[in-house]
Design an enzyme around this catalytic site. Sequence first.
Site, mmCIF file in Angstrom:
data_model
loop_
_atom_site.group_PDB
_atom_site.id
_atom_site.type_symbol
_atom_site.label_atom_id
_atom_site.label_comp_id
_atom_site.label_asym_id
_atom_site.label_seq_id
_atom_site.Cartn_x
_atom_site.Cartn_y
_atom_site.Cartn_z
ATOM 1 N N HIS A 219 0.841 -1.201 0.000
ATOM 2 C CA HIS A 219 0.000 0.000 0.000
ATOM 3 C C HIS A 219 0.884 1.262 0.000
ATOM 4 O O HIS A 219 2.069 1.180 -0.284
ATOM 5 C CB HIS A 219 -1.002 -0.048 1.158
ATOM 6 C CG HIS A 219 -1.616 -1.415 1.309
ATOM 7 N ND1 HIS A 219 -2.619 -1.863 0.475
ATOM 8 C CD2 HIS A 219 -1.309 -2.462 2.122
ATOM 9 C CE1 HIS A 219 -2.921 -3.124 0.805
ATOM 10 N NE2 HIS A 219 -2.147 -3.514 1.788
ATOM 11 N N GLU B 178 -1.663 0.228 8.058
ATOM 12 C CA GLU B 178 -0.790 -0.795 7.479
ATOM 13 C C GLU B 178 0.249 -0.148 6.579
ATOM 14 O O GLU B 178 1.411 -0.591 6.525
ATOM 15 C CB GLU B 178 -1.638 -1.800 6.686
ATOM 16 C CG GLU B 178 -0.820 -2.897 6.038
ATOM 17 C CD GLU B 178 -1.634 -3.751 5.072
ATOM 18 O OE1 GLU B 178 -2.852 -3.515 4.937
ATOM 19 O OE2 GLU B 178 -1.037 -4.651 4.449
ATOM 20 N N HIS C 108 3.431 -6.594 4.512
ATOM 21 C CA HIS C 108 2.051 -6.254 4.851
ATOM 22 C C HIS C 108 1.754 -6.605 6.307
ATOM 23 O O HIS C 108 2.526 -7.302 6.973
ATOM 24 C CB HIS C 108 1.066 -7.058 3.974
ATOM 25 C CG HIS C 108 1.072 -6.674 2.536
ATOM 26 N ND1 HIS C 108 0.106 -5.891 1.964
ATOM 27 C CD2 HIS C 108 1.968 -6.968 1.550
ATOM 28 C CE1 HIS C 108 0.375 -5.716 0.674
ATOM 29 N NE2 HIS C 108 1.509 -6.360 0.395
ATOM 30 N N GLU D 9 2.612 -11.274 5.762
ATOM 31 C CA GLU D 9 1.635 -10.596 6.623
ATOM 32 C C GLU D 9 2.170 -10.758 8.038
ATOM 33 O O GLU D 9 2.121 -11.841 8.620
ATOM 34 C CB GLU D 9 0.259 -11.256 6.488
ATOM 35 C CG GLU D 9 -0.328 -11.202 5.083
ATOM 36 C CD GLU D 9 -1.017 -9.872 4.764
ATOM 37 O OE1 GLU D 9 -0.997 -8.960 5.628
ATOM 38 O OE2 GLU D 9 -1.568 -9.753 3.654
HETATM 39 ZN ZN LIG Z 1 -1.794 -5.345 2.758
#
Ligand SMILES: [Zn+2]
Length: 328
Positions: A116, A153, A209, A291
């Site tokens: 992102h 995030e 992430h 993640e």
């Molecule tokens: Zn993400």
Amino acid sequence: MAARVAGVSYVGPDFDPPQPRRPRRGPLTVALAALVPGALLGWVVYEAVGGSGSSGSGSTTAGPRTSAASPSTAEPWSAPATDDGKQKSPSPSHTSRASTADGPLKGKVVVIDPGHNPGNFSHAAEINRQVDIGTNKKECDTTGTSTNAGYTEARFSLDVAHRLRTILEQQGATVKLTHDGDSPPWGPCVDERARIGNTAHADAAISIHADGSAEGDRGFHVILPASVHAGAADTRPIVGPSRDLGERVAGNFLRVTGEPPSNYVGKGTGLVTRQDLGGLNLSTVPKVFIECGNMRDSKDAALLTSGAWRQKAAQGISEGIVSFLRES
Ligand SMILES: [Zn+2]
């Protein structure tokens, strides 16, 4: 990644079952054995046993010797003489850092993709446009998730990326980020994120992430590319090396951070294979996503918002990458 993982697909053989307990293994090693299958297991066990400085029956590193036949010495780090009479180089530490301090990644290129972009929140039109990811079309990018208190995030991933870059550069690697939160002030789109790794001929690429799942869902997982061949996507050449990279990142992330493997995807392995991510589908270089935890879980959020923990996260990821690049 904001979305829950739907339709997780596994390709290739199932993971090996957890290895049988061996007498000298401690709880950490057993936990790692359950997580890390195959070739990585031996490496992780070596690290765990070697790091203890004792009881490693196969250890060849210099260190405290337990044999009664050893010459008496009070210096725990005195180097034993080798057969040719020369002293082995004393090993200041049995951790992986000691052997990587002199730039083992020289000549290697690592692309870090911070998931992102903090600017995505104010560029909805740009990031909502569809891009071709080979298998189908998908949004250019998303805003990502955040903790309940509003730590995004995008900020998390950029911070971990900066820390990871510093560590890898200290080891001699050439590091490229897909964006640095400023230019352009959004994105880039997921197809471009993949292309940046491809164009750089990265030896390894990783997308950082944190997840946005339900309270109570905890732990990290590493996402591996599925084998896809459609349109511009052809991951067949990178599935194998990406799995190797991902297993090493997972094992080292667990060891350094202590964060457990996800309790909501991956069946406790910390590994998930997906075919719906443009950043993986369009990659022609070994690439995985991580993640790091679930931002919507209070326990994980407390970790993800800690700078000290993010440093551990970057360290664990870096050691996985170093391990992969030294073998390739
Ligand atoms: Zn993400």
